[in-house]
Design a protein around this motif. Sequence first.
Motif, PDB file in Angstrom:
ATOM      1  N   VAL A 268       0.824  -1.218   0.000  1.00  0.00           N
ATOM      2  CA  VAL A 268       0.000   0.000   0.000  1.00  0.00           C
ATOM      3  C   VAL A 268       0.854   1.262   0.000  1.00  0.00           C
ATOM      4  N   ALA A 269       2.154   1.113  -0.260  1.00  0.00           N
ATOM      5  CA  ALA A 269       3.083   2.230  -0.149  1.00  0.00           C
ATOM      6  C   ALA A 269       3.468   2.785  -1.509  1.00  0.00           C
ATOM      7  N   GLN A 270       3.930   4.030  -1.493  1.00  0.00           N
ATOM      8  CA  GLN A 270       4.568   4.581  -2.680  1.00  0.00           C
ATOM      9  C   GLN A 270       5.839   3.793  -2.966  1.00  0.00           C
ATOM     10  N   VAL A 271       6.116   3.558  -4.240  1.00  0.00           N
ATOM     11  CA  VAL A 271       7.262   2.743  -4.638  1.00  0.00           C
ATOM     12  C   VAL A 271       8.549   3.337  -4.076  1.00  0.00           C
ATOM     13  N   GLY A 272       9.329   2.473  -3.432  1.00  0.00           N
ATOM     14  CA  GLY A 272      10.625   2.885  -2.918  1.00  0.00           C
ATOM     15  C   GLY A 272      10.606   3.616  -1.599  1.00  0.00           C
ATOM     16  N   SER A 273       9.429   3.700  -0.953  1.00  0.00           N
ATOM     17  CA  SER A 273       9.343   4.503   0.275  1.00  0.00           C
ATOM     18  C   SER A 273       9.454   3.696   1.560  1.00  0.00           C
ATOM     19  N   VAL A 274       9.495   2.369   1.486  1.00  0.00           N
ATOM     20  CA  VAL A 274       9.529   1.551   2.695  1.00  0.00           C
ATOM     21  C   VAL A 274      10.923   1.613   3.319  1.00  0.00           C
ATOM     22  N   ARG A 275      10.956   1.882   4.600  1.00  0.00           N
ATOM     23  CA  ARG A 275      12.228   2.005   5.317  1.00  0.00           C
ATOM     24  C   ARG A 275      12.182   1.253   6.641  1.00  0.00           C
ATOM     25  N   VAL A 276      13.296   0.624   7.003  1.00  0.00           N
ATOM     26  CA  VAL A 276      13.484   0.113   8.362  1.00  0.00           C
ATOM     27  C   VAL A 276      14.254   1.181   9.112  1.00  0.00           C
ATOM     28  N   GLU A 277      13.565   1.919   9.973  1.00  0.00           N
ATOM     29  CA  GLU A 277      14.178   3.055  10.651  1.00  0.00           C
ATOM     30  C   GLU A 277      14.972   2.644  11.885  1.00  0.00           C
ATOM     31  N   GLU A 278      14.569   1.554  12.501  1.00  0.00           N
ATOM     32  CA  GLU A 278      15.255   1.065  13.703  1.00  0.00           C
ATOM     33  C   GLU A 278      15.098  -0.442  13.736  1.00  0.00           C
ATOM     34  N   LEU A 279      16.185  -1.150  14.027  1.00  0.00           N
ATOM     35  CA  LEU A 279      16.163  -2.606  14.004  1.00  0.00           C
ATOM     36  C   LEU A 279      16.632  -3.165  15.339  1.00  0.00           C
TER      37      LEU A 279
END
Length: 411
Positions: A268-279
Amino acid sequence: MSTLGPVVGYWPETVDLHPPGLPAACRGSVWERSRIEWRVGDGGDPLFLLSAFAASHGVPVSDLGATRRVTDSSVCGIAVLLSPPSVTSSPAPSVPDLVAIAYAHDETAHPSGGSRPSGAVGTVGNRTPGAGPASGPAGDWTPSWTPGEHAAAVEEVRAAIARGDVYVVNLVGHAAAPFAGDPAPALARVAALPGARYGGVLRGERWWVASASPETLVAVAGGRAVTRPIKGTRPATPAGRADLLASAKERAEHVMIVDLERNDLGRVAQVGSVRVEELFAIRRWSGLWQAESTVSARLAPGVGLAELLGAVWPGGSVTGAPKLAAIDVATRLEPVGRGPSMGACGWLGHGPDGHVEVDLGLTIRTVAVADGRAHLWAGGGIVWDSDPDAEVAEAAAKTAPIKAVLSSRRR
């Protein structure tokens, strides 16, 4: 489906029974305007029913990728309780599968026509919660499976992993105990457990649900969606923290769920916008350390609440991977249905700028009281190198703080 409201409120006195996700600044200044309660047998799609209910109360959620404003300034927001889809009967059937409650800022009028009491938060019925005798579980907790049966189910999952059917499965068990008296004080204590990001209480005519959940299923603000999966648990001691950080098993399980959440948001996201901000950050809930990650994405134009929840719910941390195959394995092995646990609870409302925001937690660390019994669910993710006895112990550790506060007789 039943539609209730407006309904009578109450004076909370020393018992804080705010709904999960209610902004702290609004506690004591909102009133229940109306609600819907839906069960699977009613038919229809609960996600679209929830969206329509929100829109009808001035909270438009049909396009969360855009910055929409709450259109009814008297509305504070909408409390949500959403049970996960299940083919197995819930041990607490009185609890609806969907509850949505609209709260309004009302400084002048009691819904029944009289003057509004200061500090009122809506509930169902005319009785004042906290007015009756405080009580709690009157007998021993009875699990729906024995430790041996739980351990055997872990071995069944390991066998499914060996066949290549799944990578990780979240197994959930259940326990119940007789419950007498007024649940309000005990459930307020559950909601106030340390680390309860989604602490709160909802109730109906024959049921109560209290959440002490620390986990974000999905939150949306300004078109940005965030999920914070939790996987990995140890006692909240220096040794427990070190052990969790060093555990290859816990980290591998955690990363699998993070990847699943990335894929879910990617739908459901804009292409290329998914980020892992903290792992694999270490957070504390009550007496436990837990590992949490933060995954975010910019929502694509036109994605509404129904589409977003269709992608991320049930949460990957309470299902496993691949999601549908893991659900099938868990459904076959779990002794009873998950009821309101492992679903969603939280708030649809507006941020400081008046734009619509979503903040829904996973209903882990959640208790239901219905028809004279208290119900608890807990489990954990099973991977190939899971130890059955350790998994049984982990589930017990997760329910221990809730059992303790439920059994306390103090107000």
